[in-house]
Scaffold this motif. Structure first.
Motif, PDB file in Angstrom:
ATOM      1  N   THR A  12     -65.159 -28.020 -33.823  1.00  7.73           N
ATOM      2  CA  THR A  12     -64.446 -27.154 -34.752  1.00  7.73           C
ATOM      3  C   THR A  12     -63.116 -27.770 -35.166  1.00  7.73           C
ATOM      4  N   SER A  37     -59.329 -16.446 -35.134  1.00  2.00           N
ATOM      5  CA  SER A  37     -60.776 -16.632 -34.935  1.00  2.00           C
ATOM      6  C   SER A  37     -61.337 -15.751 -33.830  1.00  2.00           C
ATOM      7  N   GLN A  77     -65.744 -20.408 -27.672  1.00  2.00           N
ATOM      8  CA  GLN A  77     -66.639 -21.565 -27.782  1.00  2.00           C
ATOM      9  C   GLN A  77     -66.513 -22.415 -26.527  1.00  2.00           C
ATOM     10  N   GLU A 117     -67.723 -27.578 -28.215  1.00  2.00           N
ATOM     11  CA  GLU A 117     -67.804 -26.901 -29.516  1.00  2.00           C
ATOM     12  C   GLU A 117     -66.424 -26.775 -30.136  1.00  2.00           C
ATOM     13  N   GLN A 118     -65.417 -26.496 -29.313  1.00  2.00           N
ATOM     14  CA  GLN A 118     -64.050 -26.425 -29.838  1.00  2.00           C
ATOM     15  C   GLN A 118     -63.644 -27.760 -30.453  1.00  2.00           C
ATOM     16  N   PRO A 134     -60.207 -22.259 -31.128  1.00  2.00           N
ATOM     17  CA  PRO A 134     -61.300 -21.324 -31.424  1.00  2.00           C
ATOM     18  C   PRO A 134     -61.457 -20.277 -30.321  1.00  2.00           C
ATOM     19  N   ILE A 141     -64.824 -21.212 -40.053  1.00  2.00           N
ATOM     20  CA  ILE A 141     -64.096 -20.532 -38.978  1.00  2.00           C
ATOM     21  C   ILE A 141     -62.607 -20.591 -39.288  1.00  2.00           C
TER      22      ILE A 141
END
Length: 280
Positions: A91, A75, A83, A87-88, A70, A18
């Motif tokens: 990442t 992105s 996200q 999830e961020q 993200p 990403i």
């Protein structure tokens, strides 16, 4: 992205495939960094929110990596829905690992987050990663929302003006026009999680194992600032070796864009010095 400061440059991180756009600023004079500060912007903004913080941090020997989260910046096309906050955090851990493979990060990474970026910073601190974390400083993120804020506008305009800014004289002339360049649509998955934050915080708080400092502006309107609520918030950080809670006078929610920014930034960097001393 807005015009970059002297000594800062556009930078792209590869976070497990990403691409994350960012601003990278290294210490003055080419000295190795004492630490690396991962600066995480709030909802509907971009990395340049931290422009006023960067020169002070680099002058004191720290590198600053201000990242577009993200779903923002480079992105956004790959992640049109964005996200979830957790999830961020995953990442960002991948991005930090990639960054540390090519750059000296000093003693470790210090997390600096504002608003929803503070939520992501807390998720990041609670998750495991391959880069040492020194501490976490968050502003504009609480535990329970102010009931008057429950309509949750997703942008910095519309009905959110008072919530996001507070009294307009708290900001330098021209701030609101200049801040338009910082704005970005909020990804849907991020917006959808707003109401879930109190429960998320309860789940992650006891997994944060680094020092934490929380700052609330005098004119913070998003959050319930009742002493009992803030005490309940800090009490959940049971694994943190040090928890500090502060109130900043003459400031609104967007602290780093206001007249109070220099005072706040100095306090951030003082807290970072304390974290470095404790680590040493």
């Amino acid at each position: 992205m807005t015009t970059l400061l002297t000594g800062a440059r556009p930078y792209t991180l590869n976070a497990a495939g990403i691409p994350l756009s960012a601003i990278l600023a290294l210490p003055e004079g080419g000295a190795p960094p004492r630490s690396t500060i991962l600066a995480i912007h709030g909802r509907g903004m971009r990395a340049a929110y931290w422009n006023s913080f960067i020169p002070l941090a680099t002058s004191l020997g720290h590198a600053v990596l201000a990242v577009d989260r993200p779903g923002y910046g480079d992105s956004a096309n790959l992640l049109p829905e964005g996200q979830r906050l957790a999830e961020q955090a995953e990442t960002l851990h991948a991005a930090l690992k990639e960054h540390a493979a090519g750059y000296d990060i000093g003693a470790g990474v210090f997390l600096l987050g504002h608003s929803d970026g503070g939520k992501v910073a807390l998720h990041t601190a609670a998750a495991s990663g391959g880069v040492p974390l020194l501490g976490l400083d968050a502003s504009g993120v609480g535990y329970r929302y102010n009931p008057e804020a429950l309509h949750f506008p997703s942008t910095l305009g519309g009905g959110a003006t008072k919530l996001n800014w507070g009294p307009l004289p708290l900001y330098p002339r021209g701030t609101f026009q200049a801040s338009r360049a910082l704005l970005s649509p909020t990804p849907p998955r991020e917006s959808a999680e707003t109401l879930r934050w109190p429960g998320q915080y309860e789940d992650l708080a006891d997994r944060v194992r680094i020092p934490v400092r929380l700052t609330f502006a005098e004119h913070e309107a998003w959050w319930d600032l009742a002493p009992a609520t803030l005490t309940a918030m800090t009490a959940r950080l049971t694994a943190s070796p040090r928890v500090t809670l502060e109130h900043l006078p003459a400031a609104g929610h967007n602290i780093s864009l206001g007249h109070a920014a220099p005072a706040y930034h100095l306090r951030v960097l003082t807290f970072l010095e304390d974290c470095l001393a404790a680590g040493a």
